[in-house]
Design a protein around this motif. Structure first.
Motif: not given
Ligand code: ADP
Ligand code: MG
Length: 503
Positions: A126-128, A328-333, A345-346, A373-375
């Motif tokens: 992915e190029l952002g 990729d799958a985790k991000k989509a989920r 998500a990224s 909170w995490v980020i």
């Protein structure tokens, strides 16, 4: 949805060039296979061990010693291939690459030239900017690493440390589908992320567990499209290979200076010669190391000590069935299940440990609030203390507890930050801390009304100003929050201030 690009990037004129030029880049990434033992011996692979303490007789090339393949390394290579959606070759073979390596006593490297274990695959980069490029993988083969020569310990002698000799590497070769310095860094970043998710390489570039040889050529606009149509390399320029890059920043700088060097040569009427070069980050230039050798210079031949490697489809299927969820799958989920933005998500899936941490916090809670909170709080605080997520002093259960207290409006956002700080430094159960230290939010309207009335009575001129300009009501909200030690529910304070001021 990502917009997949198969063509050239918009032509950027490279500063100082007379004409338009495009870059074409292909990478050969050496990734150390995560395994306790070496590729052909039982010696340990632990980084930072006492020099020459992890050396089996076969690593030291003692006469009569025979290599024995490490099954786990094969499994890791297969797992990597599957993670890159690649063809797995059920038959592969090892070859000797003859070369004088001062730190590989055999006098040759065991590699896989003719029949690699993994064939064609792909990496989505992915190029952002909402676009992405599918970089094709040509092959992955297994080979031995060399040891380390140390030239700076003694003025008159060099030393050799054979601990790394014979450690298993995967060489992951891309097609020349990368079109600029940023794309190259994005490709290495994505590859590293996938390998770390798979657990097949720790991706530590500083320790040398991942390093890249970067092939760069230049061509005129339109040439790359002709290459893509025909797969005929003659449409492309002559490449130079920059060896052994182990930082994303240097990869980008090296591509940039190498492209300029080639453009200057060609525009002056000269020709680029295929060769191996080294990047010098201090001088900001690449230098010739040796003219490019051809395969026959190495006198490759099948290693007579090793049988061809045959694996079974059933075994490959078992490995395939046990693959973890990939980035990729985790991000989509995450986007779908937790309603996160693409960006959040990224960030959260960039690293498999962070993703696991976040998911434990978000499970059964407001995903967006948990992400904030995490980020914002946790990552920021960890960075400041030079901790990483795997040794976070705040556990997912504790952070989840804080999020719960915010969601139930038991505490205000401001108090939540104080609470986070306490948990970070002292540990403890967030709900108990709130109870014990009287940090609960005041939602009792009577108490808030009393505080508002008191402040209004004490500040008649402020009241006048606020009635003329309702924006100034915020001053009263601030005063009430101060008076209540940040514990008043800000929504309730806002409403009461407005009502009392008649706004
Ligand atoms: P070798 O076996 O000599 O190292 P390969 O054909 O295996 O050569 O290519 C090595 C790397 O160089 C691959 O990553 C490939 O994508 C890249 N490459 C090949 N041709 C070019 C080119 N014209 N420009 C940039 N990279 C190239
Ligand atoms: Mg090569």
């Amino acid at each position: 949805m990502l917009d997949l690009m198969y063509d050239s990037p918009k032509v950027k004129t490279i500063a100082g060039a007379k004409a338009d030029w495009e870059l074409v880049i292909g990478l050969e990434v050496h990734a150390q296979i995560s395994s306790n033992a070496k590729l052909f011996s039982g010696a340990s692979t632990r980084f930072g061990a006492e020099p020459n303490s992890n050396v089996a007789f076969v690593d030291a090339a003692m006469p009569g010693m025979l290599p024995v393949i490490n099954e786990y390394c094969i499994e890791q290579a297969v797992r990597t291939g599957l993670g890159l959606k690649a063809q797995i070759n059920l038959v592969s073979a090892f070859d000797r690459k003859n070369y004088f390596y001062p730190d590989l006593p055999q006098g040759y490297q065991i590699s896989q030239l003719y029949q690699p274990i993994v064939g064609e695959g792909e990496v989505l980069v992915e190029l952002g900017d909402g676009t992405a490029r599918l970089v094709r993988i040509e092959r992955i083969h297994m080979e031995q690493d060399a040891g380390k020569s140390i030239h700076d310990m003694d003025p008159n002698m060099s030393f050799v440390d054979l601990n790394r000799t014979g450690v298993a590497l995967m060489e992951i070769v891309s097609r020349p589908d990368i079109r600029g310095p940023e794309e190259a860094a994005a490709f290495v970043t994505k590859l590293r992320q996938i390998l770390r998710y798979l657990g097949t390489c720790d991706g530590n570039m500083q320790n040398g567990s991942m390093r890249a040889d970067v092939n760069v050529s230049i061509c005129q606009p339109g040439q790359y499209e002709k290459y893509m149509e025909s797969q005929d390399f003659s449409h492309l320029g002559t490449r130079c290979e920059i060896k052994n890059m182990n930082s994303m920043r240097f990869i980008q700088q090296a591509i940039d200076v190498e492209a300029r060097r080639q453009i200057a040569i060609v525009e002056a009427g000269g020709e680029v010669h295929q060769e191996t070069r080294l990047y010098d980050p201090v001088k900001g230039e690449t230098r010739s190391m040796r003219s490019k050798e051809e395969a026959h210079d190495y006198r490759y031949f099948p290693d007579p000590d090793l049988l061809p490697l045959e694996i079974e489809q059933g075994w490959v299927d078992d490995i395939s069935a046990s693959l973890p969820e990939l980035p990729d799958a985790k991000k989509a989920r995450f986007i779908n299940d937790f309603k996160l933005t693409d960006y959040d998500a990224s960030v959260l899936t960039a690293d498999v440990d962070s993703a696991g941490y976040y998911e434990a916090v978000a499970q059964g809670r407001d995903g967006k609030l948990a992400a904030n909170w995490v980020i914002n709080e946790l990552f920021g605080r960890l960075k400041k203390e030079d901790h990483d997520i795997t040794n976070s002093p705040v556990s997912p259960a504790q952070l989840g507890g804080i999020v719960d207290l915010i969601s139930s409006e038991a505490i205000s956002g401001k108090i939540a930050k104080e609470l986070f700080e306490i948990v970070f430094n002292e540990g403890g159960d967030p709900a108990e801390i709130v109870e014990k230290r009287g940090m609960k939010q005041v939602t009792d309207t009577g108490a808030i009304e009393a505080a508002v009335d008191q402040i209004i009575a004490a500040n008649p001129s402020q009241v006048e100003k606020a009635r003329a300009n309702p924006k100034l009501a915020g001053w009263f909200v601030g005063q009430v929050m101060k008076a209540t030690g940040g514990k008043a529910n800000p929504k309730a304070v806002n409403a009461i201030v407005k009502a009392r001021l008649g706004l």
